[in-house]
Scaffold this active site. Structure first.
Site, PDB file in Angstrom:
ATOM      1  N   CYS A 120     -63.640  -4.521   4.034  1.00 12.57           N
ATOM      2  CA  CYS A 120     -64.873  -5.257   3.210  1.00 12.57           C
ATOM      3  C   CYS A 120     -65.093  -6.669   4.083  1.00 12.57           C
ATOM      4  O   CYS A 120     -64.293  -7.070   4.720  1.00 12.57           O
ATOM      5  CB  CYS A 120     -64.191  -5.616   2.017  1.00 12.57           C
ATOM      6  SG  CYS A 120     -65.032  -6.337   0.823  1.00 12.57           S
ATOM      7  N   LYS A 195     -62.348  -0.746  -9.215  1.00  8.47           N
ATOM      8  CA  LYS A 195     -62.142  -2.461  -9.005  1.00  8.47           C
ATOM      9  C   LYS A 195     -63.161  -3.429  -9.824  1.00  8.47           C
ATOM     10  O   LYS A 195     -64.217  -3.419  -9.746  1.00  8.47           O
ATOM     11  CB  LYS A 195     -62.243  -2.800  -7.759  1.00  8.47           C
ATOM     12  CG  LYS A 195     -62.387  -4.248  -7.247  1.00  8.47           C
ATOM     13  CD  LYS A 195     -62.533  -4.504  -5.780  1.00  8.47           C
ATOM     14  CE  LYS A 195     -62.427  -5.942  -5.522  1.00  8.47           C
ATOM     15  NZ  LYS A 195     -62.441  -6.459  -3.973  1.00  8.47           N
ATOM     16  N   ARG A 205     -58.830 -15.465  -3.083  1.00  2.49           N
ATOM     17  CA  ARG A 205     -59.948 -16.144  -2.542  1.00  2.49           C
ATOM     18  C   ARG A 205     -59.700 -17.368  -1.738  1.00  2.49           C
ATOM     19  O   ARG A 205     -60.195 -17.797  -0.843  1.00  2.49           O
ATOM     20  CB  ARG A 205     -61.058 -16.129  -3.422  1.00  2.49           C
ATOM     21  CG  ARG A 205     -61.627 -14.939  -3.848  1.00  2.49           C
ATOM     22  CD  ARG A 205     -62.522 -14.970  -5.011  1.00  2.49           C
ATOM     23  NE  ARG A 205     -63.032 -13.537  -5.449  1.00  2.49           N
ATOM     24  CZ  ARG A 205     -63.522 -13.240  -6.651  1.00  2.49           C
ATOM     25  NH1 ARG A 205     -64.438 -14.130  -6.994  1.00  2.49           N
ATOM     26  NH2 ARG A 205     -63.756 -11.824  -6.874  1.00  2.49           N
ATOM     27  N   ARG A 217     -69.503 -11.556  -8.047  1.00  2.00           N
ATOM     28  CA  ARG A 217     -69.351 -10.391  -7.728  1.00  2.00           C
ATOM     29  C   ARG A 217     -69.690  -9.250  -8.706  1.00  2.00           C
ATOM     30  O   ARG A 217     -69.387  -8.124  -8.906  1.00  2.00           O
ATOM     31  CB  ARG A 217     -67.858  -9.799  -7.315  1.00  2.00           C
ATOM     32  CG  ARG A 217     -67.503 -11.121  -6.209  1.00  2.00           C
ATOM     33  CD  ARG A 217     -66.582 -10.205  -5.257  1.00  2.00           C
ATOM     34  NE  ARG A 217     -65.669 -11.079  -4.475  1.00  2.00           N
ATOM     35  CZ  ARG A 217     -65.996 -11.865  -3.505  1.00  2.00           C
ATOM     36  NH1 ARG A 217     -67.296 -11.923  -3.068  1.00  2.00           N
ATOM     37  NH2 ARG A 217     -65.138 -12.714  -2.699  1.00  2.00           N
ATOM     38  N   LYS A 248     -57.681  -1.666  -9.900  1.00  2.00           N
ATOM     39  CA  LYS A 248     -57.244  -3.123  -9.622  1.00  2.00           C
ATOM     40  C   LYS A 248     -58.090  -3.900 -10.474  1.00  2.00           C
ATOM     41  O   LYS A 248     -59.564  -3.731 -10.695  1.00  2.00           O
ATOM     42  CB  LYS A 248     -57.704  -3.372  -8.094  1.00  2.00           C
ATOM     43  CG  LYS A 248     -57.814  -4.891  -7.661  1.00  2.00           C
ATOM     44  CD  LYS A 248     -58.206  -4.831  -6.366  1.00  2.00           C
ATOM     45  CE  LYS A 248     -58.215  -6.191  -5.992  1.00  2.00           C
ATOM     46  NZ  LYS A 248     -58.837  -6.342  -4.667  1.00  2.00           N
TER      47      LYS A 248
HETATM   48  C1  PBG Z   1     -62.087  -7.837  -1.057  1.00  2.00           C
HETATM   49  C2  PBG Z   1     -60.757  -8.092  -1.849  1.00  2.00           C
HETATM   50  C3  PBG Z   1     -60.425  -8.957  -2.769  1.00  2.00           C
HETATM   51  C4  PBG Z   1     -59.199  -8.548  -3.080  1.00  2.00           C
HETATM   52  C5  PBG Z   1     -58.729  -7.637  -2.340  1.00  2.00           C
HETATM   53  N1  PBG Z   1     -59.812  -7.376  -1.546  1.00  2.00           N
HETATM   54  C6  PBG Z   1     -61.006 -10.177  -3.202  1.00  2.00           C
HETATM   55  C7  PBG Z   1     -62.072 -10.001  -4.082  1.00  2.00           C
HETATM   56  O1  PBG Z   1     -62.842  -9.043  -4.279  1.00  2.00           O
HETATM   57  O2  PBG Z   1     -62.753 -11.065  -4.347  1.00  2.00           O
HETATM   58  C8  PBG Z   1     -58.230  -9.215  -4.254  1.00  2.00           C
HETATM   59  C9  PBG Z   1     -56.624  -9.119  -3.798  1.00  2.00           C
HETATM   60  C10 PBG Z   1     -56.149 -10.068  -4.806  1.00  2.00           C
HETATM   61  O3  PBG Z   1     -56.482 -10.980  -5.501  1.00  2.00           O
HETATM   62  O4  PBG Z   1     -54.759 -10.005  -4.662  1.00  2.00           O
HETATM   63  N2  PBG Z   1     -61.948  -7.735   0.281  1.00  2.00           N
END
Ligand code: PBG
Length: 324
Positions: A120, A195, A205, A217, A248
């Site tokens: 990502c 997700k 973040r 998002r 998730k």
């Molecule tokens: C995006 C990503 C996120 C998490 C994992 N991959 C952040 C988001 O979507 O803002 C969050 C994982 C967590 O909160 O532990 N690369």
């Protein structure tokens, strides 16, 4: 005086009996330990909202992995925090980027460790979004090519599995094609399929400095009130070639884990995210709950809901208890 014939309490009378009829078990080798890797040398800086979790430079990461490995953790997932971020997240595809370099070093030292990489671009973009921004919007199809390239650089560095977390439509398909064309037909994809646009990612973040600079998002991650839609997302990812699907966050979405597990025959992973971890740690620090018990109870609830695999920042701590 009449007695109840049925007495469920009979089977709860001792720990030995309780163990004998226990329906769900946690195992350290089904936990995936998320780790943050950054540039530089000798770096191990604690993430303030995730006590006990750190940003590591590659050299210090090796130590952490060695210790995790000794505790019985067989798998890690890596997130990169690059030195510089730009509009298109170009560092994400750098064959010598933070994640690619870390993967090479880990696989060199611990070939048996399963190294998964998060695919990502949000940790690499200056605006913090998971896709290419065009006229203030996230452009789905332009992002796909980047993701395919990013995944391939991870696998070429030695990653055993890739995990796209961006929620662009069609990403699993393009990643599968790009890996296959490069002869990497044996590398599985663990897709972040359901997700949700969750506030529980807050501490992550902070860790990755990846909060979006504008907007949110919600145009790509799922709307929390939706359940049926998770089945659609999972079905699409499986059609496109996902080997493992993920739900998730985990604990606020146990119903989704249960539903996905009942409907599909692929392994289901669940991600106990940063905010779930932080809540337990904060309450423990205040003396409001017993942290270790809350950790184990939250993990078993995720397992009981149907998760075969759990991604958790508690991996090390839980493994110590499970194998201790
Ligand atoms: C995006 C990503 C996120 C998490 C994992 N991959 C952040 C988001 O979507 O803002 C969050 C994982 C967590 O909160 O532990 N690369």
């Amino acid at each position: 005086m009449s007695f109840p014939i049925q007495r469920p309490r009979r089977l709860r009378n001792s720990e030995v009996l309780r163990k004998m009829v226990r329906e769900t078990h946690l195992e350290a080798d089904r936990l995936i330990y998320p780790l943050f890797v950054t540039f530089g040398k000798g770096v191990k800086s604690e993430i303030s909202s995730m006590p006990g979790n750190y940003r590591f430079s590659a050299d210090r990461l090796l130590q952490e992995i060695q210790e995790a490995n000794t505790l019985g953790i067989s798998s890690v997932i890596l997130f990169g925090i690059p030195e510089k971020k730009d509009e298109s997240g170009s560092e994400a595809c750098n064959p010598d980027g933070v994640v690619q370099t870390a993967v090479r070093r880990i696989k060199d030292k611990f070939p048996e460790m399963i190294v998964i990489t998060d695919v990502c671009i949000d940790e690499y973009t200056s605006h913090g979004h998971c896709g290419v921004v065009k006229n203030g919007k996230i452009d789905n199809d332009e992002t796909l090519a980047l993701l395919a390239k990013m995944a391939l650089t991870h696998v070429e560095a030695g990653a055993d599995m890739v995990a796209p977390s961006d929620m662009m439509d069609g990403r699993v398909g393009v990643i599968r094609k790009s890996l296959d064309r490069a002869g990497k037909t044996d590398i599985p994809i663990m897709a972040y399929s359901a997700k949700y646009a969750s506030c529980f990612y807050g501490p992550f973040r902070e860790a990755a400095q990846s909060s979006p600079l504008f907007g949110d998002r919600k145009t790509y991650q799922m709307d929390p009130p939706n359940s049926r839609e998770s089945l659609r997302e999972v079905a699409l990812d499986i059609e496109e070639g996902a080997d493992i699907v993920m739900v998730k966050p985990a604990m606020p979405y146990l119903d989704i884990i249960y539903r996905v597990k009942s409907a599909f025959n692929v392994p289901v992973a669940a991600y106990q995210v940063s905010g779930e971890y932080a809540m337990i740690k904060a309450a423990e620090k205040n003396g409001w709950i017993d942290g270790k018990s809350a950790m184990m109870e939250s993990l078993i609830s995720i397992k009981r809901a149907g998760a075969d695999i759990i991604l958790t920042y508690f991996a090390r701590e839980a493994a110590r208890i499970l194998n201790g």
